[in-house]
Design a protein around this motif. Structure first.
Motif, PDB file in Angstrom:
ATOM      1  N   LEU A  12      -7.216  -0.275   5.903  1.00  0.00           N
ATOM      2  CA  LEU A  12      -6.547   0.491   4.848  1.00  0.00           C
ATOM      3  C   LEU A  12      -5.041   0.291   4.863  1.00  0.00           C
ATOM      4  O   LEU A  12      -4.370   0.584   3.878  1.00  0.00           O
ATOM      5  N   ASN A  13      -4.510  -0.202   5.960  1.00  0.00           N
ATOM      6  CA  ASN A  13      -3.063  -0.288   6.161  1.00  0.00           C
ATOM      7  C   ASN A  13      -2.350  -1.103   5.085  1.00  0.00           C
ATOM      8  O   ASN A  13      -1.283  -0.722   4.639  1.00  0.00           O
ATOM      9  N   GLY A  14      -2.904  -2.220   4.633  1.00  0.00           N
ATOM     10  CA  GLY A  14      -2.189  -3.068   3.691  1.00  0.00           C
ATOM     11  C   GLY A  14      -2.585  -2.886   2.243  1.00  0.00           C
ATOM     12  O   GLY A  14      -2.131  -3.620   1.374  1.00  0.00           O
ATOM     13  N   ILE A  15      -3.415  -1.901   1.931  1.00  0.00           N
ATOM     14  CA  ILE A  15      -3.888  -1.715   0.559  1.00  0.00           C
ATOM     15  C   ILE A  15      -2.873  -0.882  -0.207  1.00  0.00           C
ATOM     16  O   ILE A  15      -2.417   0.165   0.246  1.00  0.00           O
ATOM     17  N   GLN A  16      -2.523  -1.361  -1.396  1.00  0.00           N
ATOM     18  CA  GLN A  16      -1.450  -0.772  -2.177  1.00  0.00           C
ATOM     19  C   GLN A  16      -1.743   0.679  -2.569  1.00  0.00           C
ATOM     20  O   GLN A  16      -0.858   1.517  -2.559  1.00  0.00           O
ATOM     21  N   MET A  17      -2.981   1.013  -2.898  1.00  0.00           N
ATOM     22  CA  MET A  17      -3.308   2.378  -3.296  1.00  0.00           C
ATOM     23  C   MET A  17      -3.045   3.361  -2.151  1.00  0.00           C
ATOM     24  O   MET A  17      -2.503   4.439  -2.362  1.00  0.00           O
ATOM     25  N   ILE A  18      -3.408   2.967  -0.941  1.00  0.00           N
ATOM     26  CA  ILE A  18      -3.189   3.837   0.221  1.00  0.00           C
ATOM     27  C   ILE A  18      -1.691   4.000   0.468  1.00  0.00           C
ATOM     28  O   ILE A  18      -1.225   5.085   0.806  1.00  0.00           O
ATOM     29  N   GLN A  19      -0.912   2.943   0.266  1.00  0.00           N
ATOM     30  CA  GLN A  19       0.529   3.046   0.436  1.00  0.00           C
ATOM     31  C   GLN A  19       1.140   3.987  -0.591  1.00  0.00           C
ATOM     32  O   GLN A  19       2.058   4.750  -0.283  1.00  0.00           O
TER      33      GLN A  19
END
Length: 158
Positions: free
Chosen positions: A147-154
Motif C-alpha cells: 500500500l505504501n506506493g499507491i497514490q490513493m493511500i498517499q
C-alpha cells in the motif's frame, strides 16, 4: 452425452454469466494496462502490453477447455512489479528525495514469477506443513507493505 447429464437449455443459461466473466476479465486487463502505462512510469515499450489481451484470451480459452483456473492481468501484481523496477537517482544531499528516472523494462521477471507459480504445484507436500495462520500473516504483511506506493493511500494520508 454432450452436456454430461445436464439439460440442453443449461448451455443457453450459461451465456449470461459467461458474458459477465468476459466483461470482468476485459475490464481488469484494460484497467491494469492503463495504470501500468501511465505517463508517470516513463515506459518506452508500453505498446507491448496490448498483446497481453490476446495472450489472456488464448490462455482463458485453452484453460476453459482443460478445466483449469484462469490467469488474468493481476492488477496489484502488475503495479508492484512496475514499482519494483523503478530507477531513481542517487540523492546528493541528506534528506533530499531521489528523482524518478524511469523503469527497467524487461520481461524476464514476469516469466519467472509465473514459472515459479506453476512449479509450486510440485511443492504441495512441503506447503501443507505451513500453518494457515502463517500464510495469512505473510499475505497480510505483503498487502500492507504494498500500500505504501499507491497514490490513493498517499492522498488519504494527507
Amino acid at each position: 452425452q454432450p452436456f454430461n447429464g445436464n439439460p440442453w437449455w443449461s448451455s443457453l443459461v450459461a451465456i449470461g454469466p459467461a458474458l459477465l466473466a468476459v466483461i470482468l476479465i476485459f475490464m481488469d486487463q484494460q484497467i491494469t494496462a492503463v495504470i501500468v502505462n501511465r505517463r508517470e512510469n516513463k515506459l518506452k515499450k508500453g505498446a507491448g502490453y496490448h498483446l497481453d489481451l490476446l495472450i489472456v484470451t488464448i490462455t482463458i480459452a485453452v484453460n476453459s477447455v482443460l478445466g483449469i483456473p484462469w490467469f488474468v492481468a493481476a492488477t496489484v501484481l502488475s503495479i508492484n512489479h512496475v514499482i519494483s523496477l523503478k530507477k531513481e537517482s542517487e540523492s546528493a544531499a541528506p534528506g533530499e528525495r531521489p528523482t524518478f528516472l524511469g523503469c527497467r523494462e524487461q520481461r524476464v521477471t514476469g516469466f519467472f514469477i509465473f514459472l515459479f507459480i506453476g512449479l509450486s504445484v510440485f511443492m504441495a507436500p512441503v506447503l501443507r506443513c505451513i500453518p494457515m495462520a502463517v500464510l495469512y500473516g505473510v499475505f497480510l504483511l505483503m498487502g500492507i507493505t504494498s500500500l505504501n506506493g499507491i497514490q490513493m493511500i498517499q492522498r488519504v494520508g494527507l
